[in-house]
Design a protein around this motif. Sequence first.
Motif, short mmCIF file in Angstrom:
data_model
loop_
_atom_site.label_atom_id
_atom_site.label_comp_id
_atom_site.label_asym_id
_atom_site.label_seq_id
_atom_site.Cartn_x
_atom_site.Cartn_y
_atom_site.Cartn_z
N ARG A 106 -6.53 -5.61 10.63
CA ARG A 106 -4.70 -5.30 10.33
C ARG A 106 -4.59 -4.38 11.32
N ASP A 155 -4.85 3.09 -3.12
CA ASP A 155 -4.44 1.04 -2.69
C ASP A 155 -5.00 0.48 -1.95
N GLN A 179 -8.85 -0.76 -1.83
CA GLN A 179 -8.85 -1.55 -2.11
C GLN A 179 -9.74 -3.03 -2.30
N LYS A 180 -8.82 -2.24 -0.48
CA LYS A 180 -10.19 -3.24 0.41
C LYS A 180 -10.94 -2.28 1.45
N PRO A 181 -11.96 -3.47 1.71
CA PRO A 181 -13.40 -2.85 2.42
C PRO A 181 -12.62 -2.98 3.58
N ARG A 182 -13.43 -1.16 4.74
CA ARG A 182 -12.92 -0.12 6.09
C ARG A 182 -12.76 -1.54 6.88
N GLU A 183 -13.87 -2.72 7.08
CA GLU A 183 -13.65 -4.20 7.97
C GLU A 183 -11.66 -4.99 7.68
N HIS A 184 -11.62 -4.75 6.90
CA HIS A 184 -10.74 -5.62 6.04
C HIS A 184 -8.87 -4.63 7.20
N TRP A 185 -9.16 -3.45 7.03
CA TRP A 185 -7.65 -2.59 7.33
C TRP A 185 -8.35 -2.55 8.92
N PHE A 217 -8.96 4.30 6.75
CA PHE A 217 -10.20 3.90 5.80
C PHE A 217 -10.81 5.48 5.46
N VAL A 242 0.53 -0.96 -0.17
CA VAL A 242 0.45 -0.64 -0.12
C VAL A 242 0.67 1.03 -0.06
#
Length: 395
Positions: A214, A202, A205-211, A223, A197
């Motif tokens: 992690r 970048d 490219q992933k949803p809020r839940e992904h971040w 996000f 990222v």
Amino acid sequence: MRTWILHIDMDAFFASVEQMDNPDLQGKPVAVGGTSDRSVVSAASYEVRKYGVRSAMSVVKARQLCPDIIMIPGRMKRYKEISRMVMGVLAEFSPTVEQASVDEAYLDGTGLERLFGPIDEVARRIKARMKEVTGLTCSVGAAPVRFLAKIASDMNKPDGMFIIRHEEMHDFLRTLKVGKIPGVGKKLVEILTRMGVRTCGDVLQKPREHWEARLGKYGGALFDRASGIDPNRVVPSEAAKSCSAENTFHEDTTDRETLRQWLLAQSERVGEDLRRHGYKGRTVTLKVKFSDFKQITRSKSLDSRTDNTAVIYETACLLLKQVKLKRAVRLIGVGVSNFSPRNRQVTLFEEEPAKVEATSELDRAVDAVRKKFGGKAVTRMELLAFKKKPTNSAE
């Protein structure tokens, strides 16, 4: 109505003040900070930055990069004096100003287009007025949200202007490096880089839940910023409680006439500052520092609050008359405190004498001339010869 937030950042503030106060320094590699090898650079002019000198750098390293560097001891009191002028300028444009530091502030620009025209014109007017009042340049950024306004103000420094419009915001964010987001530090950038990222695009490219999974709460905030969401608004700064001006002399003096002339010049600055901000104060304070660094203050409370230059000066002179000058003076200053907003209703017990009101009309006329033609357009007769003398350092 579209939301606008502006971020105003003075250009190389400390160094620019030194170059303004001493024309011999203009165009030269100037840095503000300590002069010993154990000191660090507090601020660097643009002339010295091209050598790689930056704030927080050791003086030793700065001298290695630029042998011709001119190190100037800091004068925080002087910088604060100019800072008050900066905030006064911004208050002319919006009632909602948040001072972020001595040389930067946020301004709520929502609705200003009705008064001043498009947001570009608002920014231009702020820059022009800032130059007129302070003699210094600033960079202005405007955006729909706070964190992008700060980023925008840094895009075209110095003396720059950058507008991130509502319809352009997401395209701007798509290529914005994540390290540019305020609050995203070096360690987080390293973590994100390992994840592949580099830009806000970048991140999206992933949803809020992904971040959130992690990075926890930091992931959610990241996000949001990448999406152009910032819940932080402009919060007006706490009102000032006093206004003052003081000068440290190049040579200590016991000459009372010289001291009175400095008090007149300072009373002009304080009075003008009070009137610009719409305040009156009841208490006048004299500050004197002697050659042995012993410092005293003397104060007098007036019968009524004032923003009047003559009243401030006459009171300061009365206080000075009470001070025995057994040692030479190295600093003198005058301040006004115990404020009340100027539009406050005056009670019968605070009715001001006609003489004061008449003199205030003179103050307002002088302020109007200086506002239109610059600070040097009008000079009191008592200061004509005085202002031709070498200027002593102001703190």
